[in-house]
Each structure stands twice: as structure tokens, then as C-alpha cells.
Design a protein around this motif. Structure first.
Motif, short mmCIF file in Angstrom:
data_model
loop_
_atom_site.label_atom_id
_atom_site.label_comp_id
_atom_site.label_asym_id
_atom_site.label_seq_id
_atom_site.Cartn_x
_atom_site.Cartn_y
_atom_site.Cartn_z
N ARG A 79 58.03 79.36 28.02
CA ARG A 79 56.89 78.71 28.67
C ARG A 79 55.88 79.76 29.07
O ARG A 79 56.19 80.96 29.13
N ILE A 80 54.67 79.32 29.34
CA ILE A 80 53.63 80.22 29.82
C ILE A 80 53.72 80.30 31.34
O ILE A 80 53.47 79.32 32.04
N PHE A 81 54.10 81.44 31.84
CA PHE A 81 54.22 81.63 33.28
C PHE A 81 52.83 81.76 33.91
O PHE A 81 51.92 82.32 33.30
N PRO A 82 52.67 81.29 35.13
CA PRO A 82 51.38 81.44 35.82
C PRO A 82 51.11 82.89 36.19
O PRO A 82 52.03 83.71 36.28
N GLU A 83 49.86 83.20 36.43
CA GLU A 83 49.49 84.59 36.74
C GLU A 83 50.19 85.10 37.99
O GLU A 83 50.52 86.28 38.08
N LYS A 102 57.65 88.52 25.02
CA LYS A 102 57.58 87.76 23.77
C LYS A 102 56.52 86.66 23.92
O LYS A 102 56.41 86.02 24.97
N LEU A 103 55.76 86.45 22.86
CA LEU A 103 54.78 85.36 22.87
C LEU A 103 55.47 84.01 22.94
O LEU A 103 56.55 83.81 22.39
N VAL A 104 54.82 83.08 23.59
CA VAL A 104 55.40 81.76 23.83
C VAL A 104 55.61 81.01 22.50
O VAL A 104 54.85 81.17 21.54
N GLN A 105 56.66 80.18 22.48
CA GLN A 105 57.04 79.49 21.26
C GLN A 105 56.00 78.49 20.77
O GLN A 105 55.98 78.14 19.58
N VAL A 121 47.09 81.13 23.08
CA VAL A 121 46.96 82.59 23.10
C VAL A 121 46.09 83.02 24.28
O VAL A 121 46.44 83.93 25.04
N ASP A 122 44.95 82.35 24.44
CA ASP A 122 44.04 82.71 25.52
C ASP A 122 44.68 82.52 26.89
O ASP A 122 44.55 83.38 27.78
N GLN A 123 45.40 81.41 27.06
CA GLN A 123 46.04 81.15 28.34
C GLN A 123 47.15 82.17 28.61
O GLN A 123 47.28 82.69 29.73
N TYR A 124 47.95 82.45 27.60
CA TYR A 124 49.04 83.42 27.73
C TYR A 124 48.50 84.78 28.14
O TYR A 124 48.98 85.40 29.09
N LEU A 125 47.50 85.25 27.42
CA LEU A 125 46.97 86.59 27.69
C LEU A 125 46.26 86.65 29.04
O LEU A 125 46.33 87.67 29.74
N ALA A 126 45.58 85.58 29.43
CA ALA A 126 44.90 85.57 30.72
C ALA A 126 45.87 85.76 31.86
O ALA A 126 45.51 86.32 32.92
N ASN A 127 47.12 85.33 31.67
CA ASN A 127 48.13 85.47 32.71
C ASN A 127 48.91 86.78 32.60
O ASN A 127 49.14 87.47 33.59
#
Length: 296
Positions: A79-83, A102-105, A121-127
Motif C-alpha cells: 500500500r501507499i503509506f502516508p507521508e 519497493k514500489l507499490v503493487q 507514481v506521483d502519490q507514492y513519490l510525494a510521500n
């Protein structure tokens, strides 16, 4: 890690293949810098690792990060964890520690690098950037059925990846490496965009030992078999890394997995001891006692 698990590891030829002919060229083209080494496990809070922590340990990441200088962060695959979570992880760990997430599935396995992955990708990297200087190489692991017919997706994804964040990629479909024309095209793409190839060493998938570096970095995912051969395999890796260091390797990222993870800290410590001795690096040793190889 169960990937590549076999029932009789004593029957496997664990010898490392010769280097790909282009690996030396890549390393000799790099700048002459001291070798940076990051070694660790894949997780810090798995039930199998409970014996690694002293009784009464309240914060496992805080303890782990003072034993090893890196963690392969597999939790971010699910999952994408919050910042705020990344900020907490940053605050708990000491100076010099690095996370290799690891990048999110959603990106790799569900959307499979299709055109609609980029909001993820944008959300993952922003966090994840809230790890700041403790952010190591981000890695992308593709599903085993993601083959070279999807090359255009790979090329588009890598070309759009932000240059200021290091990226490594693990491919599991055998045709990426056994098809020579596909492999050459892939390696050229990765070199062009300074993207690292991940080498996966696991008993049941010896085809993934392509031994082809595309950057000055070696990113190795080592999967032990809970067998005495785990130690001799690490001996062989140190010998190979010693050659790469002489050729110009600048960064080593080496993460130890096991089918049963309780041995991972022990193998990691053994590996660090070898590196310190053979490569004259000066990594600190975990407190976890190990004088002789474990008897499985």
C-alpha cells in the motif's frame, strides 16, 4: 521470501555465472569513488525475526536500524503509506541509515506499467521523499508473467522516472535475459537512463543471475535456502564483489532474505564480517551473536 524455493537445495549448483561481458565496461566507465556498502534484511517486524530482538524491545525499527545500515522496505509494495509514516520512520533511525523501498503493487502488478499508473507514481513519490537523505534506491519488481512483449511500457516508465531519485528494476520473466536481442535492448535502455538492474540469487531461478550491471551500483537480492550452502554462497558473492570493486563499483546494496526469515540477521552479519575482511570496508557489526555458521 518463498520465491525460487526448492525442496532439496543440496542438489542445486549455486556457483555464480561469469560476469556479462559488458559489466566490466560499465564499471570502468564510472568515476573512481570509495565503495559505499549497504547491507540488511528485507523486514524488521516479521514474526520470524522475534529472536533477533532483545526481550523487552519496544521499537523494533529503532533497534534494527542501530544494528544494520539499511533495510529493503517491502511493506511499501502492499500500500501507499502516508507521508507522516515516512517522517516517523525517518525520525526513528540514525544518521547514515537508508531505506530501499519497493514500489507499490498498483504500479507493477495491477496496472502493469500501463498509462494509468502515473497518478500512483506521483502519490507514492510525494510521500516517500519524506525519507529525505535516508531514501536509498527505489526498486520496481515486475510479475513473473510480465514479459518482453511489454517492452514499450518499460521504456516509457523508465524515461518518465524522475532523474533525482535512483531506480532499480527486477524482472522475473526469463525471456528478459535468455533472449539475447531482448536483453541487449533492455540493458541499453537501462544504461541510457542510469537505471540499475537487480540481480536475484535464489535456488530455483538461476536464470535471474544475469550478472549484468547497468550502472555503477550493484543491487543484489539474496535468498537463502535455510541450508548450510547459504554461507558458501555468500563467500562466492564477496569474491565477486571484490572483483567489481577493483573494476570501479561505487555502491553495493545487498539484502538477505530467507524462506524462514529468522536466519536473515545471522547471514547478514556473516556477510558483513566477510566484506570488512576482504574489501577493507568498515561496517559496524550487529550485536546478535554469531561465531560459527548456524546448523539448519
Amino acid at each position: 521470501m518463498q520465491f525460487g524455493k526448492v525442496t532439496s537445495p543440496e542438489n542445486i549448483d549455486f556457483s555464480l555465472p561469469k560476469d556479462h561481458t559488458s559489466t566490466a565496461t560499465v564499471l570502468m566507465n564510472s568515476k573512481s569513488k570509495p565503495l559505499s556498502v549497504y547491507v540488511g534484511c528485507a523486514k524488521w517486524n516479521k514474526q520470524d525475526l522475534k529472536g533477533f530482538y532483545p526481550r523487552g524491545t519496544k521499537d523494533e525499527l529503532q533497534y534494527y536500524s542501530r544494528q544494520f545500515n539499511a533495510i529493503e522496505l517491502n511493506a511499501t509494495f502492499y500500500r501507499i503509506f502516508p507521508e507522516d509514516q515516512f517522517k516517523k520512520w525517518y525520525d526513528k533511525t540514525p544518521e547514515g541509515f537508508k531505506f530501499f523501498p519497493k514500489l507499490v503493487q498498483n504500479i507493477s502488478h495491477l496496472k502493469r506499467l500501463n498509462d494509468d499508473v502515473y497518478p500512483y507514481v506521483d502519490q507514492y513519490l510525494a510521500n516517500v521523499i519524506h525519507l529525505k537523505e535516508k531514501l536509498g534506491t527505489v526498486f520496481l519488481q515486475m510479475h513473473g508473467n510480465f514479459g518482453p512483449k511489454n517492452f514499450d511500457r518499460v521504456a516509457r516508465f523508465i524515461s518518465r522516472w524522475p532523474k533525482e531519485i535512483d531506480l532499480a528494476v527486477e524482472f522475473r520473466h526469463t525471456d528478459w535475459f535468455t533472449n539475447v536481442s531482448v536483453a541487449n535492448e533492455l540493458y541499453s535502455l537501462l544504461e541510457e537512463y542510469n537505471c540499475t538492474t537487480i540481480i536475484t540469487d535464489t535456488a530455483g531461478r538461476r536464470d535471474l543471475l544475469h550478472m549484468r550491471l547497468t550502472t555503477k551500483d550493484a543491487f543484489v537480492r539474496y535468498v537463502g535456502a535455510n541450508h548450510m550452502t547459504d554461507y558458501s554462497r555468500l563467500d562466492d558473492w564477496v569474491a565477486r564483489i571484490k572483483i567489481w570493486k577493483r573494476l570501479g563499483l561505487e555502491n553495493l546494496c545487498f539484502f538477505v532474505h530467507q524462506n524462514i526469515e529468522k536466519e536473515s540477521p545471522l547471514l547478514s552479519k556473516y556477510f558483513i564480517q566477510l566484506l570488512n575482511k576482504e574489501l577493507q570496508v568498515n561496517l559496524s557489526l550487529p550485536n546478535h551473536p554469531i561465531d560459527t555458521p548456524m546448523l539448519f
